[in-house]
Design an enzyme around this catalytic site. Structure first.
Site, PDB file in Angstrom:
ATOM      1  N   CYS A  34      -3.525   5.423  10.351  1.00  0.00           N
ATOM      2  CA  CYS A  34      -2.314   5.171   9.556  1.00  0.00           C
ATOM      3  C   CYS A  34      -2.281   6.053   8.315  1.00  0.00           C
ATOM      4  O   CYS A  34      -1.255   6.130   7.646  1.00  0.00           O
ATOM      5  CB  CYS A  34      -2.235   3.700   9.152  1.00  0.00           C
ATOM      6  SG  CYS A  34      -3.594   3.166   8.103  1.00  0.00           S
ATOM      7  N   CYS A 104      -6.111  -3.500   8.096  1.00  0.00           N
ATOM      8  CA  CYS A 104      -5.929  -3.111   6.690  1.00  0.00           C
ATOM      9  C   CYS A 104      -6.993  -3.787   5.819  1.00  0.00           C
ATOM     10  O   CYS A 104      -7.480  -3.187   4.858  1.00  0.00           O
ATOM     11  CB  CYS A 104      -4.542  -3.495   6.204  1.00  0.00           C
ATOM     12  SG  CYS A 104      -3.228  -3.076   7.356  1.00  0.00           S
TER      13      CYS A 104
HETATM   14 FE1  FES Z   1      -2.976   1.328   7.179  1.00  0.00          FE
HETATM   15 FE2  FES Z   1      -2.346  -1.081   6.490  1.00  0.00          FE
HETATM   16  S1  FES Z   1      -1.256   0.205   7.817  1.00  0.00           S
HETATM   17  S2  FES Z   1      -4.071   0.021   5.925  1.00  0.00           S
END
Ligand code: FES
Length: 147
Positions: A34, A104
């Site tokens: 991400c 996360c």
């Molecule tokens: Fe990457 Fe939450 S989407 S840490």
């Protein structure tokens, strides 16, 4: 996907955000999938107690909220107890996270561990049970299909 009130509260009013000028240890971890990055600064006294913690997070709402909660959970603790603050403990303290956001909270656990590792290296000590930090927590992510 719904965030708990506590997640939103910590996202809107993050605790201990910023950096420390002379930290005892700093840990930076990221999730390549991400692209989010979290950095934790620790101020640890001579007896091994965490006096101050700050964080900087470039990430999603859950990453900011878990960083904030993680700092609250480790502040005042001895390093051996701070090591036991797991991502599950952080999630529980936030009244849970949506399943797709659990990764996360791993950033918070890993960032604390990385900062403790940095501290141990600077001090030339070994913290029992502490593993070397991973710079990309995705390497060991078991919930890959949840992205
Ligand atoms: Fe990457 Fe939450 S989407 S840490």
């Amino acid at each position: 996907m719904a965030y708990s009130e506590k997640v939103m509260e910590h996202f809107n009013n993050p605790r201990n955000m910023g950096e420390l000028e002379n930290p005892s240890g700093v840990g930076t971890v990221g999730n390549a999938q991400c692209g989010d990055i979290m950095r934790i600064y620790l101020d640890i006294d001579a007896d091994g107690f965490i006096h101050d913690v700050k964080f900087k997070t470039f990430g999603c709402a859950a990453a900011v909220a878990t960083s904030s909660m993680a700092t609250e959970l480790v502040i005042g603790k001895h390093i051996t107890d701070a090591l036991k603050v797991t991502n599950q403990a952080v999630c529980d303290a936030l009244d849970g996270l949506p399943a797709v956001k659990v990764h996360c909270s791993l950033l918070a656990e890993e960032a604390i561990h990385a900062a403790l590792w940095d501290y141990a290296e600077r001090e030339g000590i070994v913290i029992e049970g502490l593993e070397p930090p991973k710079h990309d927590i995705h390497e060991d992510d078991e919930d890959e299909e949840e992205y």
